[in-house]
Each structure stands twice: as structure tokens, then as C-alpha cells.
Scaffold this motif. Structure first.
Motif, PDB file in Angstrom:
ATOM      1  N   ARG A 168       0.819  -1.219   0.000  1.00 27.82           N
ATOM      2  CA  ARG A 168       0.000   0.000   0.000  1.00 27.82           C
ATOM      3  C   ARG A 168       0.850   1.263   0.000  1.00 27.82           C
ATOM      4  O   ARG A 168       0.378   2.343   0.309  1.00 27.82           O
ATOM      5  N   ASN A 199       3.172   2.241   1.983  1.00 32.31           N
ATOM      6  CA  ASN A 199       3.336   2.863   3.290  1.00 32.31           C
ATOM      7  C   ASN A 199       4.783   2.668   3.758  1.00 32.31           C
ATOM      8  O   ASN A 199       5.348   1.593   3.598  1.00 32.31           O
ATOM      9  N   ARG A 254      -1.533  -7.767  -5.140  1.00 32.30           N
ATOM     10  CA  ARG A 254      -1.629  -7.441  -3.722  1.00 32.30           C
ATOM     11  C   ARG A 254      -2.477  -8.467  -2.989  1.00 32.30           C
ATOM     12  O   ARG A 254      -2.099  -8.942  -1.907  1.00 32.30           O
TER      13      ARG A 254
END
Length: 363
Positions: free
Chosen positions: A171, A173, A257
Motif C-alpha cells: 500500500r 506505506n 496485492r
């Protein structure tokens, strides 16, 4: 400060060596205490395997010391030459692991008065044997090492950290530099796991009935480490090619993902199976999800296909996508094998307990 088992056993060995030495005539407590400190091995098998070498080396050191003092005296030059020759003898006999203890015994004997050399040699050899015997008995009977529990907790914690970072990078991050240091940290932890695995292989088994259990356990732990390495390799390749990952079409990126998150969940549940919190017959979703895997592979190969007129950028993007896909497949295959091995192990050895919550203080 945390009091570990080895710290406690070292102190206990020194105490017992001194107490026993005080009860014996002509025996001083210094060498037994010193020998007990050096003689304590990391594994029980290591203590047993080196015990007889230490006994032989101590006796040989006493004999060499007596011969050299009687023929050449005990001047510093003679002592230095004797030490050099003695070390060479031990190396020739493949006893390099006991050089320190044997050489200390040799030097202490040679520094004694010439008139008392034989009595001194016998006393010093007895002192050395006392120390190594105490260290062996303490290691065998007092809190014997349980490297399986320590290794399991090490692998479990490292896996949790890697899986958290895998989910985060999917994601986008986290900082690039932070993830780089996290990968280096994980590599160090895996190296530690390999060291613990080596110690586990040296764990002594007193009952032949338990030998098959240890062999199966070794196979399982090797597979746990391999899966851990594959997870880290996937994290590393995603970290290296993160820009390519987020330039993919949204639908393909979501497919990748979701597949990686499925594998992360499988990895976590396999640990739950191993520590007894779910049934050995659970975590069988690899086969039911083969259709999703095939759809993902078809989508990747379709997107990664390049024409003769492809630009350098398109070629590099295709190559990066193939690297990600290859590592994704390797990670999945390692989990399938791990799941099979743990299912078999738990069915045959359900009495083993590896709950992480119960492992506090084991070092």
C-alpha cells in the motif's frame, strides 16, 4: 539485567567446583573454577563430545610438563618452547578445541617447585578434570538447553515483522530508507536463526524413541527458515522495484496485492497450526485458490509480454515484473511445503508445545 540459563549454570558450576575442591586434599580451587567457566558448552552434545578430549589433553599436559621440567628445567624460555610444542601436538591430534584448558594446566604445573613436580602435576590434572566434569554434569542435568523453543520464537517474531512490512509496502506505506534498514535487520535475525538451528542439530537425545521426533523437528525448522527467507526475498524485490509495482494497471496491481496478502495470511495460520492453536488439518486453502493463482499468472504474462519494438523502459518494467512473479511463486511453494511438513509433524507429535506466550525467559 536478565538472568539467562547459561549465566546461572556457569555460576553453579564455579560454586560446585570450589566446594568439591575444598573437600579434596592437595587440590586448589582456582583451576577447577576457571576450567568450569571455560568448559561449559552451548549444547549438551558439545559438552559430551569434548569431555574426553579435555581429559586426554589434561593428562597429556601433565606428562609433558613433568618430562620437560625434569630434563630441561622450568625457565621462562623452556616454558615458552614447551607451550609451543604442546599446542602443535594438540593440533596434530585434532584437539584444537581444548588447547586453552590444557595449556593452562601445563603452565601451572611447570611453574611449581622442581622437587614437587610429580605431586603438583597429579594435583593440577585432578583439578582440571574436576572442573570439566562439573561443567559437563551441570550442562546435562541442570536446565539443559532447549534451542527448539528459542529458535521457534526467533523465527516467529522475525516472520511477524516481515509480514507486517510486506503488507505495508503493498500500500506504499513507509519510507524507502526505513525499509532498507528493516531488511538489513531481518537478514541479521535470519542469520541468528541459522546459528540456533546449528545448535539444535547438536541437541543430545537420550532415548532412541525420541530420535525420529528430533529428525522431523529439524526438517520442520529448516522449512520454517526457508519460508522466512522467501518472504524476505519477496519483500526485497518489491522494495527494489516498488516504482514498477505502482505503475502497473490498477486491476493487475490489486490482483498481485491480494495474492501476496493471501500468502501472508497462510504464513501466519501455519504458525498457529504449529503451536497448536488450530487443527493440523486446517490451512488448506492453497489448492482451492489455484484458480486465482492461474488467473494472476495469465494477467502478468499478458502484461509483461514485450514486442520487438519495445522501449528500454518497457523491457526493464517487464523484467522487474518477472522477478516479482518468480519470487511470489517461490514464496508460495515454500509455504505449501511448510504446511505439509507441519501438518505431518503435528499429527505425529501433538504433545509438543510451542505457544509463543509460554516462551518468555527461555535463553
Amino acid at each position: 539485567m536478565k538472568l539467562g540459563a547459561r549465566m546461572f549454570k556457569t555460576g553453579l558450576g564455579v560454586m560446585l567446583s570450589i566446594l568439591i575442591a575444598d573437600w579434596l586434599p592437595f587440590v586448589e580451587p582456582v583451576i577447577p573454577a576457571f576450567t568450569a567457566i571455560i568448559g561449559l558448552q552451548q549444547t549438551v552434545r558439545g559438552s559430551i563430545d569434548t569431555f574426553f578430549n579435555r581429559v586426554m589433553a589434561a593428562i597429556l599436559g601433565g606428562i609433558v610438563a613433568v618430562v620437560m621440567v625434569n630434563f630441561f628445567g622450568n625457565s621462562p624460555i623452556i616454558i615458552g618452547v614447551t607451550v609451543t610444542i604442546f599446542i602443535g601436538i594438540l593440533r596434530a591430534l585434532n584437539m584444537a578445541n581444548v588447547i586453552t584448558l590444557a595449556t593452562i594446566t601445563l603452565v601451572v604445573i611447570m611453574l611449581r617447585d622442581h622437587d614437587m613436580i610429580i605431586t603438583s602435576a597429579i594435583a593440577r590434572v585432578v583439578e582440571s578434570l574436576l572442573g570439566v566434569t562439573v561443567s559437563l554434569l551441570v550442562n546435562v542435568f541442570v536446565l539443559p538447553p532447549k534451542y527448539d523453543a528459542i529458535l521457534y520464537e526467533e523465527v516467529n517474531k522475525t516472520s511477524s515483522e516481515i509480514l507486517v512490512r510486506l503488507r505495508a509496502i503493498l500500500r506504499k506505506n513507509g519510507e524507502y530508507s526505513t525499509l532498507t534498514s528493516d531488511i538489513a535487520w531481518a537478514e541479521n535475525r535470519i542469520a541468528q536463526s541459522h546459528s540456533l538451528y546449528t545448535l539444535l542439530k547438536d541437541e543430545n537425545v537420550w532415548s532412541k524413541r525420541k530420535l525420529p521426533m528430533l529428525k522431523r523437528k529439524l526438517v520442520v525448522f529448516r522449512a520454517l527458515i526457508v519460508s522466512l527467507e522467501q518472504a524476505l526475498a519477496l519483500l526485497s524485490v518489491l522494495h527494489t522495484h516498488t516504482n514498477v509495482m505502482f505503475q502497473l494497471p490498477e486491476e493487475l496491481r490489486i490482483q498481485i496485492r491480494e495474492r501476496i496478502e493471501t500468502l501472508c495470511s497462510a504464513h501466519e495460520q501455519i504458525f498457529l497450526k504449529f503451536d497448536g492453536r488450530i487443527s493440523p488439518l486446517e490451512v488448506n486453502f492453497f489448492q482451492p485458490t489455484q484458480g486465482y493463482r492461474q488467473d494472476l499468472m495469465d494477467s502478468i504474462f499478458e502484461y509483461a509480454a514485450i514486442k520487438q519494438t519495445a522501449t528500454q523502459e518497457e523491457f526493464e518494467r517487464s523484467n522487474a515484473l518477472m522477478l516479482i512473479t518468480g519470487q511470489l511463486v517461490s514464496y508460495e511453494e515454500s509455504l505449501i511445503k511448510l504446511n505439509t511438513l507441519i501438518r505431518s509433524y503435528r499429527i505425529h507429535h501433538d504433545e509438543d508445545e510451542y505457544q509463543a506466550d509460554s516462551l518468555e525467559g527461555i535463553e
